[in-house]
Motif scaffolding. Structure first.
Motif, short mmCIF file in Angstrom:
data_model
loop_
_atom_site.label_atom_id
_atom_site.label_comp_id
_atom_site.label_asym_id
_atom_site.label_seq_id
_atom_site.Cartn_x
_atom_site.Cartn_y
_atom_site.Cartn_z
N VAL A 65 0.84 -1.20 0.00
CA VAL A 65 0.00 0.00 0.00
C VAL A 65 0.88 1.25 0.00
O VAL A 65 0.61 2.21 -0.75
CB VAL A 65 -0.97 -0.02 1.20
N VAL A 66 1.93 1.28 0.81
CA VAL A 66 2.84 2.43 0.83
C VAL A 66 3.53 2.58 -0.52
O VAL A 66 3.67 3.70 -1.03
CB VAL A 66 3.87 2.31 1.98
N LEU A 67 3.94 1.48 -1.12
CA LEU A 67 4.60 1.53 -2.42
C LEU A 67 3.67 2.10 -3.49
O LEU A 67 4.06 2.98 -4.26
CB LEU A 67 5.09 0.14 -2.82
N VAL A 68 2.43 1.61 -3.54
CA VAL A 68 1.47 2.11 -4.53
C VAL A 68 1.20 3.59 -4.29
O VAL A 68 1.20 4.40 -5.23
CB VAL A 68 0.15 1.28 -4.49
N GLY A 69 0.98 3.96 -3.03
CA GLY A 69 0.75 5.38 -2.73
C GLY A 69 1.95 6.24 -3.08
O GLY A 69 1.79 7.35 -3.60
N GLY A 70 3.14 5.73 -2.80
CA GLY A 70 4.35 6.48 -3.13
C GLY A 70 4.54 6.66 -4.62
O GLY A 70 4.92 7.75 -5.09
#
Length: 163
Positions: A65-70
């Motif tokens: 989720v953090v990777l996609v958001g980033g």
């Protein structure tokens, strides 16, 4: 001037062959713990597997989720120059879990990153909650009390800061 005597090398054994030392009872070519058998019930093994999978997949999910958001954030704001002269705190919408969820539902890329961080924080809390329920089921009162205290502290540190 005094002459120094040459040193002698003396060899001696620390363990005597026929002593009453407990170390002589251990097998020489095997591990010490090999003869001690630990058995776990099937329920304990299932609980351990559940908790380890929860931690593993919780961290994987939070990271994804953090990777996609980033990535989404950098696609939109990656070319903007950073302004480090003035400190910008966290916007008010990200200061509570419900604010983060509302930001995600409105399409905020920073909200997606914050949601990943919330998932990462919630993963060990859920693990402690499942352990608490398992100890309740087993009626292990010492662990119930300890786990309840840990769970109370974790929940207070997350929720209590917002009220």
């Amino acid at each position: 001037m005094q002459k120094l005597a040459e040193s002698e090398i003396v060899e001696f054994n620390l363990f005597q062959e026929n002593s009453d030392n407990d170390l002589n009872y251990f097998p020489q070519d095997r591990e010490i713990n090999e003869e001690i058998k630990y058995s776990k019930t099937k329920r304990e093994q299932q609980l351990e597997l559940l908790l380890s999978n929860l931690l593993k997949y919780g961290v994987f999910l939070a990271s994804a989720v953090v990777l996609v958001g980033g990535i989404l954030y950098l696609i939109r704001h990656g070319a903007e120059p950073a302004d480090y002269r003035v400190f910008h705190g966290v916007p008010s919408e990200f200061r509570s879990p419900e604010g983060v969820v509302n930001a995600v539902l409105s399409g905020s890329r920073r909200g997606i990153i914050q949601l990943g961080l919330l998932i990462l924080i919630a993963t060990p809390i859920v693990r402690v909650a499942i352990s608490f329920l398992a100890f309740l089921r087993q009626r292990d009162y010492v662990y119930i009390v300890v786990t309840f205290l840990v769970l109370s502290g974790l929940i207070y540190s997350v929720i209590g800061a917002y009220h």
